[in-house]
Design a protein around this motif. Structure first.
Motif, PDB file in Angstrom:
ATOM      1  N   LYS A 174      -3.218  -8.419  17.519  1.00  0.00           N
ATOM      2  CA  LYS A 174      -4.544  -8.064  18.210  1.00  0.00           C
ATOM      3  C   LYS A 174      -4.481  -8.837  19.798  1.00  0.00           C
ATOM      4  O   LYS A 174      -3.688  -9.777  19.801  1.00  0.00           O
ATOM      5  CB  LYS A 174      -5.746  -8.392  17.753  1.00  0.00           C
ATOM      6  N   ILE A 175      -4.974  -8.182  20.813  1.00  0.00           N
ATOM      7  CA  ILE A 175      -4.751  -8.868  22.010  1.00  0.00           C
ATOM      8  C   ILE A 175      -5.793  -9.829  22.181  1.00  0.00           C
ATOM      9  O   ILE A 175      -7.115  -9.486  21.895  1.00  0.00           O
ATOM     10  CB  ILE A 175      -5.056  -7.811  23.019  1.00  0.00           C
ATOM     11  N   GLY A 176      -5.745 -11.102  22.199  1.00  0.00           N
ATOM     12  CA  GLY A 176      -6.664 -12.243  22.153  1.00  0.00           C
ATOM     13  C   GLY A 176      -6.722 -12.844  23.626  1.00  0.00           C
ATOM     14  O   GLY A 176      -6.339 -12.595  24.593  1.00  0.00           O
ATOM     15  N   PRO A 177      -7.880 -13.723  23.623  1.00  0.00           N
ATOM     16  CA  PRO A 177      -8.018 -14.555  24.806  1.00  0.00           C
ATOM     17  C   PRO A 177      -6.763 -15.490  25.206  1.00  0.00           C
ATOM     18  O   PRO A 177      -5.886 -15.882  24.352  1.00  0.00           O
ATOM     19  CB  PRO A 177      -9.222 -15.210  24.513  1.00  0.00           C
ATOM     20  N   LEU A 178      -6.887 -16.049  26.273  1.00  0.00           N
ATOM     21  CA  LEU A 178      -5.671 -16.904  26.715  1.00  0.00           C
ATOM     22  C   LEU A 178      -5.901 -18.395  26.815  1.00  0.00           C
ATOM     23  O   LEU A 178      -5.140 -19.142  27.083  1.00  0.00           O
ATOM     24  CB  LEU A 178      -5.816 -16.464  28.268  1.00  0.00           C
ATOM     25  N   ASN A 179      -7.136 -18.790  25.730  1.00  0.00           N
ATOM     26  CA  ASN A 179      -7.242 -20.062  25.636  1.00  0.00           C
ATOM     27  C   ASN A 179      -6.236 -20.873  24.761  1.00  0.00           C
ATOM     28  O   ASN A 179      -6.017 -22.138  25.402  1.00  0.00           O
ATOM     29  CB  ASN A 179      -8.730 -20.216  24.891  1.00  0.00           C
ATOM     30  N   PRO A 180      -5.441 -20.343  23.843  1.00  0.00           N
ATOM     31  CA  PRO A 180      -4.425 -21.131  23.336  1.00  0.00           C
ATOM     32  C   PRO A 180      -3.388 -21.529  24.447  1.00  0.00           C
ATOM     33  O   PRO A 180      -2.663 -22.496  24.118  1.00  0.00           O
ATOM     34  CB  PRO A 180      -3.936 -20.192  22.291  1.00  0.00           C
ATOM     35  N   LEU A 181      -3.179 -20.421  25.417  1.00  0.00           N
ATOM     36  CA  LEU A 181      -1.983 -20.635  26.335  1.00  0.00           C
ATOM     37  C   LEU A 181      -2.526 -22.065  27.114  1.00  0.00           C
ATOM     38  O   LEU A 181      -1.864 -22.796  27.686  1.00  0.00           O
ATOM     39  CB  LEU A 181      -1.665 -19.637  27.131  1.00  0.00           C
ATOM     40  N   ARG A 182      -4.070 -21.667  27.748  1.00  0.00           N
ATOM     41  CA  ARG A 182      -4.424 -22.806  28.678  1.00  0.00           C
ATOM     42  C   ARG A 182      -4.300 -24.045  27.974  1.00  0.00           C
ATOM     43  O   ARG A 182      -4.280 -25.528  28.700  1.00  0.00           O
ATOM     44  CB  ARG A 182      -6.034 -22.395  29.032  1.00  0.00           C
TER      45      ARG A 182
END
Length: 994
Positions: A510-518
């Motif tokens: 699924k397309i998720g938020p970018l928080n894990p990358l941040r």
């Protein structure tokens, strides 16, 4: 005689005049120009005062006036281009800065708003930076005009001052926004248009870095620079440009400003290290810009189409390297938050742009491979972005299926590329089945699917057949029932790898938020380019010596019995130590570091590039320590990549003895300790890393030598030294139990089989040894020919080859000395999958990227080809993947034939690779002709042309041309033997070949 001379007239002068005439004139006092008072009435007055060598106070008044400017009827702003402004700025750059630079810096230290800041405020404009560049260019030309050196010493000082000024101007607060603000107040659109183009050209054309680098080199030659000029460093300049664009965009600019920023960024894509520019924009605008994620997509939308494609490729590679790790066949197929976040980032980049979506589809299905050599995670994220679009995901599935079953693709594409496309095919099939099951059902009944499975099963490469069967069973399992689905009933399809491939059809990211990358990002860096500190002197401290003991006397007592004993050998007198002659106790270092015993200590020593003792100890102990810790604990496993990166980029700052040998041995130890992981890491670093030609060549040497050591062809002295005491007897005891190795064991004794020291041309030495081993039987056969020379007239160089090769036969024996030997299949598979295939596959991808100029550098290309040949030779004839290795290497060799023109080194490397290829496949020449018939014929024609067009071949000759001719003759004989013997097999491939 004097009476004969009668004066005509006499003139008398006054006493004062005579004394004045006879007196010696005193030097006049130097006339000083009267200092002009500055009233601040007009720019003309300011220009006159600046030309008259003003005092410091007067100069400060003029600078403040210019900074403030005037308003009203005679409005004046020094930042806006104009004739009067250009004159004032020219005087400031060429006269004020060289004469007052030191005074301005000293008076402004430790305070803001000083005279230097006022001067920078006056010059921080398009006109000011252009004036500094023009003056740097003029001084550089003046310095280069004298071939014997600098005629005027002031040129060097002026260059250093102007370089410092240019760096400070670009570091000014506001950066690019302040530069553009000097142009934006202009109301006339006709004037703004050329200034806009000049603004873009100034920042993105590379003039600043190139001019500064040339000037810096001249100053370095005269030792007039104590600090690094950051604007002369292309990488740091690109970083500064990226941070400047980010700061400009973040401060709420208009749509026109975003367009201008996009033009600057798109133009800067032509500069070296442009990947860093995109990385900065992507990271700071998209990942850190939590409140405005659409800014990056809007910025990218103004890029030209070709630049958009390039940016997308850079971002895909960036996301894979930073967040998705390296390729691993054991990756899980469950929903991963990191992959979902990467998919979200890609969605924001595409921003519902159809062109960008087409670029992503072409990346997934293109010939360059969907992230060749990267992890499957980046392909999962890319497919997940297209999963909601029924047309797009169906297009990916159809293109992937047609390409996967193409016979030419199966035969010539690198295996890593085929694996990546198989993963894309399975992922897209799973999404298509969930969105439109009928679409997949119809596709499996089409001829495309049937041809794909049949062509794959008929493939000559075992890995290609495996991928075809896995794809066939996985797709059939989605559509058909349990009883009717395709099942090949083979053991290799029940392995963990096969199950992992089959499970890809059930992946649903699924397309998720970018928080894990941040959360994984490092703290934000400043937009200014930091000023480097002064370089520490590269002086190696002298070795410390033990303190002298005092307080007692040593008395020598002679013993007659001991003196008469002949078995007792007295100790030799110690040599004098040069350090003892040093009278200065301050130069003696008594706190010398101890040798590292843990990997973390070794890493800290390698990082400390300013300490001589630590660098020397780290290099000396790294090979042994890494090998010793390889199988004990997880120290090496956890820090292998960090250690490798430090060793690859290490510089010889202290001119250490055996620096290159110890550095190479350290990297070899890392590869031998973790071959599966680090073989792929070094192959990736060779193509993607930011390293010099010599560092890249060292990577190839490490891969070649470590591969041979893993295969058992080489034995490093560090391997024995790394054994713990419980695993080895003392040397003086071991010799009584272990007999010396004999050369009669039948094993090929290759020169240099005990790697005690690695010369810079270690690969060349091994290549020469293996070439002699291959050519020795040919020399014997030519010597046995009783009636005239053979077809290639090898008698002209037979004697020379016999003199060079210690393995050549002197009699009439026609038995060939085998240059290869069998090794375990597991080791051969490891060399193929972790060393050979990553190098060949990434070469194909690099040919279509910006790395093309690097990999085609003649010396680097020659070392690369020899490394591949050594790895193929190390894998040996028992390798299960030998047909695929042969096909990939042969395609690569035929693809670089154009690079051999005028380059004897590259030609020699290609011929040596052909020698290794034919030597390894000697036991199956019929199968080689069946699978590679066209390559055999093409190679024979090309090698024949090389032999005929190469001079040399005289008996007793020497030189690179003679080596090339000998290699060409040997390859040509073997190829003609194969063609004559298997003409019937080759006949089908020869049809239609002109």
């Amino acid at each position: 005689m004097a009476d004969l001379l009668t004066p005509v007239s006499q003139t008398y002068r006054k006493q004062a005049h005579n004394e004045e005439f006879l007196s010696v004139s005193k030097p006049a006092e130097p006339a000083t120009a009267p200092t002009l008072e500055f009233n601040g009435t007009s720019p003309e007055e300011a220009l006159e005062v600046l030309k008259s060598q003003p005092s410091y106070d007067t100069l400060l008044c003029v600078l403040k006036y210019l900074q403030k400017g005037t308003r009203g009827k005679q409005a004046f702003d020094i930042r806006i281009p104009g004739p009067r402004c250009a004159q004032i700025i020219h005087v400031l750059v060429t006269e004020i800065v060289p004469n007052y630079s030191t005074l301005l810096r000293e008076s402004s230290e430790g305070q803001s708003g000083g005279a230097l800041d006022v001067l920078l405020a006056c010059l921080t404009s398009l006109t000011g930076i252009n004036a500094a560049l023009t003056y740097i260019r003029a001084l550089t030309r003046e310095a280069k005009s004298d071939p014997k050196g600098f005629k005027n010493p002031h040129v060097v000082f002026n260059l250093s001052f102007t370089l410092d000024l240019l760096g400070r101007l670009l570091q000014a607060d506001g950066g690019l926004k302040q530069l553009w603000s000097s142009i934006s107040p202009v109301d006339n659109a006709v004037q703004v248009r050329p200034m806009r183009q000049e603004f873009i050209s100034l920042l993105a054309s590379g003039r600043i870095s190139s001019f500064s680098a040339e000037a810096e080199d001249l100053c370095r030659q005269q030792s007039k620079l104590d600090e690094e000029v950051w604007v002369a460093n292309g990488k740091r300049y690109v970083d500064w440009l990226g941070h400047g664009l980010v700061t400009w965009i973040r401060h709420g600019v208009s749509e026109e400003d975003i367009k201008l920023a996009a033009e600057v960024a798109a133009r800067a894509m032509r500069l070296p290290h442009s990947e860093n520019l995109i990385k900065t924009l992507f990271t700071e605008l998209l990942l850190r810009g939590a409140g405005n994620q659409t800014t990056f997509g809007e910025l990218l939308g103004y890029f030209p189409p070709l630049q958009q494609r390039k940016v997308l490729l850079i971002i895909l590679k960036l996301l894979s390297n930073l967040y998705l790790g390296s390729a691993d066949s054991s990756e899980g197929t469950d929903d991963d938050p990191i992959i979902s976040a990467v998919a979200g980032a890609l969605r924001d980049v595409i921003a519902k742009d159809e062109n960008q979506k087409d670029y992503l589809i072409s990346w997934l299905t293109g010939a360059s491979g969907a992230g060749l050599g990267e992890s499957c995670g980046i392909r999962r994220a890319a497919v997940a972005v297209l999963a909601d679009d029924k047309v797009a995901i169906s297009t990916v599935l159809e293109k992937s299926l047609n390409q996967f079953g193409d016979q030419l693709y199966i035969r010539h594409s690198p295996m890593l590329q085929q694996e990546a496309h198989a993963q894309v095919l399975l992922l897209s099939a799973g999404y298509t089945h969930r969105i439109a099951p009928i679409k997949l059902t119809v596709l499996l009944r089409s001829s495309a699917y049937l041809n794909t499975v049949s062509n794959r099963i008929a493939a000559s490469q075992g890995r290609g057949r495996f991928l075809g069967m896995v794809v066939g069973e996985a797709l059939s399992g989605l559509v058909h029932g349990k009883e009717t689905k395709l099942d090949f009933k083979m053991d290799e399809l029940d392995t963990s790898e096969a199950k992992w491939y089959k499970a890809l059809v059930h992946v649903s990211d699924k397309i998720g938020p970018l928080n894990p990358l941040r959360a994984l990002l490092s703290p934000s860096t400043t937009s200014k380019a930091p000023r480097p500190a002064k370089q520490a002197e590269k002086v190696a401290p002298k070795l410390s010596r033990a303190p002298r003991q005092s307080g007692f006397a040593i008395e020598e007592i002679k013993d007659d019995e001991e003196q008469d004993d002949p078995e007792l050998i007295p100790y030799a007198k110690p040599d004098s130590d040069a350090e003892d002659s040093d009278d200065d106790p301050t130069l003696i270092s008594r706190d010398k570091p101890k040798a590292p015993v843990y990997i973390r200590d070794l890493i800290s020593y390698l990082r400390d590039t300013e300490t001589y003792d630590k660098q020397k100890l780290a290099l000396a102990t790294a090979p042994t320590l890494i090998r010793r810790k390889a199988t004990y604990g997880t120290e090496v496993t956890s820090h292998a990549e960090e250690l490798a990166a430090l060793l690859v980029g290490l510089q010889d700052k202290f001119d250490l003895d055996a620096f290159h040998d110890q550095r190479l041995q350290g990297m070899i130890a890392i590869v031998v300790a973790q071959p599966k992981k680090m073989g792929q890491w070094f192959a990736k670093t060779f193509f993607d890393g930011d390293y010099s030609f010599s560092q890249r060549a060292s990577i190839l040497i490490v891969l070649g030598l470590s591969g041979r050591e893993i295969a058992g062809f080489e034995t490093s002295e560090y391997a024995t030294a790394a054994q713990f005491p419980s695993k080895a007897l003392p040397t003086r005891v071991e010799k009584h139990y272990i007999p010396p190795s004999s050369s009669s064991t039948g094993r090929l004794q290759t020169p240099g089989s005990n790697l005690k020291a690695l010369p810079p041309n270690a690969v060349d030495k091994l290549a020469q040894s293996l070439s002699q081993t291959f050519l020795a039987p040919l020399a014997a056969e030519a010597a046995d020919a009783a009636t005239g020379p053979d077809a290639l007239k090898l008698s002209s160089f037979t004697s020379r080859l016999n003199a060079q090769s210690s393995n050549s036969s002197k009699g009439g024996s026609k038995a060939r000395t085998r240059g290869v030997r069998s090794i375990p299949n597991t080791t051969a598979s490891l060399i193929a999958s972790s060393f050979f295939f990553p190098l060949t596959s990434r070469f194909q991808a690099a040919m279509a990227s910006s790395s093309r100029e690097i990999i085609f550098q003649p010396y680097l290309l020659a070392v690369y080809l020899k490394t591949l040949a050594l790895l193929l030779h190390a894998a040996g004839p028992s390798t299960l993947a030998l047909p695929q290795m042969t096909a990939e290497l042969w395609d690569l060799l035929l693809g670089v034939r154009a690079q051999c023109l005028g380059e004897q080194g590259v030609t020699q490397a290609v011929l040596f690779a052909l020698i290794a290829l034919l030597d390894v496949n000697e036991g199956d020449m019929r199968g080689l002709c069946e699978r590679q018939g066209r390559e055999v014929v093409e190679s024979m024609e090309w090698v024949g042309g090389v032999f005929n067009n190469t001079r040399g071949g005289d008996a007793g000759g020497d030189g690179e041309e003679n080596e090339v001719k000998m290699l060409a003759a040997g390859v040509l004989i073997r190829l003609r033997e194969a063609v004559d013997k298997y003409q019937a097999v080759l006949m089908g491939d020869l049809i239609g070949l002109t």
